[in-house]
Design an enzyme around this catalytic site. Structure first.
Site, PDB file in Angstrom:
ATOM      1  N   SER A 114       0.848  -1.101  -0.100  1.00  0.00           N
ATOM      2  CA  SER A 114      -0.024   0.038  -0.038  1.00  0.00           C
ATOM      3  C   SER A 114       0.792   1.294   0.152  1.00  0.00           C
ATOM      4  O   SER A 114       0.314   2.384  -0.043  1.00  0.00           O
ATOM      5  CB  SER A 114      -0.862   0.172   1.481  1.00  0.00           C
ATOM      6  OG  SER A 114      -0.127  -0.086   2.410  1.00  0.00           O
ATOM      7  N   CYS A 115       1.970   1.310   0.219  1.00  0.00           N
ATOM      8  CA  CYS A 115       3.016   2.428   0.398  1.00  0.00           C
ATOM      9  C   CYS A 115       4.446   2.263  -0.386  1.00  0.00           C
ATOM     10  O   CYS A 115       5.212   1.273  -0.249  1.00  0.00           O
ATOM     11  CB  CYS A 115       3.172   2.585   1.743  1.00  0.00           C
ATOM     12  SG  CYS A 115       4.235   4.126   1.987  1.00  0.00           S
ATOM     13  N   GLY A 116       4.487   2.880  -1.574  1.00  0.00           N
ATOM     14  CA  GLY A 116       5.640   2.583  -2.422  1.00  0.00           C
ATOM     15  C   GLY A 116       6.842   3.653  -2.035  1.00  0.00           C
ATOM     16  O   GLY A 116       7.743   3.498  -2.725  1.00  0.00           O
ATOM     17  N   CYS A 118       7.988   3.761   1.475  1.00  0.00           N
ATOM     18  CA  CYS A 118       8.553   3.249   2.636  1.00  0.00           C
ATOM     19  C   CYS A 118       9.908   3.304   2.541  1.00  0.00           C
ATOM     20  O   CYS A 118      10.290   2.622   1.525  1.00  0.00           O
ATOM     21  CB  CYS A 118       7.927   2.136   3.171  1.00  0.00           C
ATOM     22  SG  CYS A 118       6.009   2.032   3.373  1.00  0.00           S
TER      23      CYS A 118
END
Length: 278
Positions: A114-116, A118
């Protein structure tokens, strides 16, 4: 090659009636991206179009800009005890003269689906200087063409029909022609797969195109669009404040809440034809 879907036994309760039945789920597996044999990132993704994913990820980081900058992409032996191939490690070879990624880009822990972003050291690190400017892109599109895109995107989602658990990213022309669609458990992965396909096909920069995504419009997706030379990003859900700021800074048209006959245009409204008044 990993499977796109997986089957699991579930307890289903409907109107008080309990039954056990098989259910189809979207597959999620880790994939390590290496460049020249050096580990760069690990992302959780849906298997499939892995070479596009790796190429698109590197395009978004400013490492790759054209197909001829890639010497080759291959699967490496996995992490099993016998050294067999798990198809979860991809190594990208760079052509002679192409600079390797800066060590500051290395992400030493997992990037979630869900988070590119991080693992980035700070906000300034992701404001990568793009090779192409989207501010002067001549793209013009009518509201009626835009409002047709979500249904066209949904109609092309093959795996979503069986799992209900995947995001989608689609690349469209101003006339609504679908050029490429990719699905993944992660929004950023789906976009990387679209951009990677375009890069490997010699299509960058993607001037005159619209990137349509099935979820929200985050900072990272705006960044990836700008890096690929895409002048318009449309999403069915909301953008973040940083996404709007970055789109405005770079001259990208950002559309959110594109549902039915309605939308919010946050930046770049001049690309809509006829041009809105007031």
């Amino acid at each position: 090659m990993g499977r796109v879907t997986a089957r699991r036994r579930v307890l289903r309760i409907r109107d008080g009636v309990q039954t056990y039945r098989p259910d189809t789920l979207a597959a999620e597996e880790p994939m390590e991206i290496r460049v020249g044999g050096r580990a760069l990132s690990v992302t959780m993704r849906t298997p499939g179009n892995d070479f596009d994913l790796a190429a698109g990820f590197l395009a978004g980081e400013g490492v790759l800009h054209a197909a001829d900058e890639i010497a080759g992409i291959r699967y490496c032996a996995g992490a099993t005890e016998d050294g067999s191939n798990t198809y979860n490690v991809v190594d990208v070879g760079l052509a002679p003269g192409v600079a390797a990624p800066d060590a500051s880009l290395e992400r030493n822990f997992y990037t979630t689906s869900s988070c590119g972003l991080c693992g980035k050291a700070g906000l300034d690190a992701v404001r990568t200087i793009a090779r192409w400017s989207v501010a002067d892109d001549p793209l013009r599109i009518g509201p009626e063409q835009l409002t047709a895109l979500p249904d066209r995107l949904r109609a092309a989602q093959k795996v979503f029909d069986t799992t209900g658990g995947l995001h989608a990213a689609g690349l469209f022309t101003a006339d609504g022609e679908l050029l490429c669609l990719r699905e993944d458990v992660g929004r950023h992965n789906a976009v990387d797969k679209v951009v990677g396909h375009a890069l490997r096909s010699g299509m960058l920069p993607l001037s005159g195109t619209v990137l349509m995504v099935s979820g929200r419009a985050s900072f990272e997706l705006v960044q990836k669009a700008v890096m690929a030379g895409i002048p318009m990003l449309a999403a069915v859900s909301a953008p973040s404040s940083l996404a709007v700021d970055l789109a405005d800074e770079n001259g990208l048209t950002l559309v959110g809440f594109l549902r039915g006959a309605s939308m919010n245009v946050y930046t770049g409204a001049e690309r809509l034809q006829p041009v809105p008044v007031g």
